[in-house]
Structure formats: C-alpha cells, structure tokens
Design an enzyme around this catalytic site. Structure first.
Site, PDB file in Angstrom:
ATOM      1  N   SER A 144      24.935  35.751 -11.885  1.00 50.99           N
ATOM      2  CA  SER A 144      25.916  34.666 -11.765  1.00 50.99           C
ATOM      3  C   SER A 144      26.268  34.011 -13.091  1.00 50.99           C
ATOM      4  CB  SER A 144      25.415  33.613 -10.779  1.00 50.99           C
ATOM      5  OG  SER A 144      24.218  33.042 -11.247  1.00 50.99           O
TER       6      SER A 144
ATOM      7  N   LEU B 145      25.959  31.651 -16.402  1.00 54.46           N
ATOM      8  CA  LEU B 145      25.435  30.284 -16.512  1.00 54.46           C
ATOM      9  C   LEU B 145      26.255  29.357 -15.623  1.00 54.46           C
ATOM     10  CD1 LEU B 145      24.420  29.583 -20.207  1.00 54.46           C
ATOM     11  CD2 LEU B 145      22.985  29.826 -18.207  1.00 54.46           C
ATOM     12  N   HIS B 146      26.089  29.518 -14.342  1.00 54.78           N
ATOM     13  CA  HIS B 146      26.779  28.693 -13.359  1.00 54.78           C
ATOM     14  C   HIS B 146      25.738  28.006 -12.480  1.00 54.78           C
ATOM     15  CE1 HIS B 146      30.644  30.337 -14.419  1.00 54.78           C
ATOM     16  NE2 HIS B 146      30.099  31.531 -14.434  1.00 54.78           N
ATOM     17  N   ALA B 147      26.048  26.812 -12.031  1.00 57.30           N
ATOM     18  CA  ALA B 147      25.258  26.022 -11.086  1.00 57.30           C
ATOM     19  C   ALA B 147      23.756  26.061 -11.357  1.00 57.30           C
ATOM     20  CB  ALA B 147      25.585  26.410  -9.654  1.00 57.30           C
TER      21      ALA B 147
ATOM     22  N   PRO C  74      21.461  28.427 -12.503  1.00 59.25           N
ATOM     23  CA  PRO C  74      20.959  28.855 -13.811  1.00 59.25           C
ATOM     24  C   PRO C  74      21.302  27.863 -14.933  1.00 59.25           C
ATOM     25  CG  PRO C  74      22.045  30.677 -12.711  1.00 59.25           C
ATOM     26  CD  PRO C  74      22.310  29.453 -11.896  1.00 59.25           C
TER      27      PRO C  74
END
Length: 87
Positions: A12, A14-16, A18
């Site tokens: 994913s 670097l979203h939400a 992580p």
C-alpha cells in the site's frame, strides 16, 4: 545533514497505517527528518505531509536527517521501510 534513498516495498505504499508507523518511528528521534520525492520535501514527523506525497509501492524516496542522532534515525526508518511494515 545525511541522506539515504530507500525503495517502498509494501503493497500500500506510505498510506494510512504504514504512514502512521513511519511517523511514530520518526518522532522517536531528536533529529529533524524529511522525506523527499520528486523535488518535494516534507517533514517526516507530519502525517499530512507524508500522505501528501502520495508514495506508492516501488517508488524511491530520499530520507534526510539533521541532528545528533541522524545516523540512527536514517537506519531505523530505512529498516522499518525495508521490513514492509509487517504487511
């Protein structure tokens, strides 16, 4: 100031979730830390800043650190990124 390039390997990017782990890790260090992608540099301790870069899987980013623990900051953040955030 020291810098280090890393490739984002988790699915994913670097979203939400992580990004939250990344910010928490960055805040463990006293050094000023930035993340750079495509000539944009943001504070690595700012969730909105990191999310605004839109970092996806396979992208290369440069980490910059300046301060008394800059070496350990770059190493710790690179290790976190290379671990794939346990995804």
């Amino acid at each position: 100031m020291k810098s280090r390039e890393v490739v984002i390997t988790n699915a994913s990017g670097l979203h939400a979730r992580p990004a939250t782990f990344f910010i928490q890790k960055a805040n463990c260090y006293k050094s000023s830390i930035w993340v750079e992608k495509d000539d944009r540099k943001v504070n690595a301790k700012s969730l909105l800043g990191v999310l605004s870069l839109g970092i996806a899987k396979g992208m290369t980013v440069t980490l910059h650190a300046d301060g008394q623990d800059e070496d350990s900051a770059l190493e710790g953040l690179a290790t976190l990124i290379n671990s794939g955030f346990a995804e």
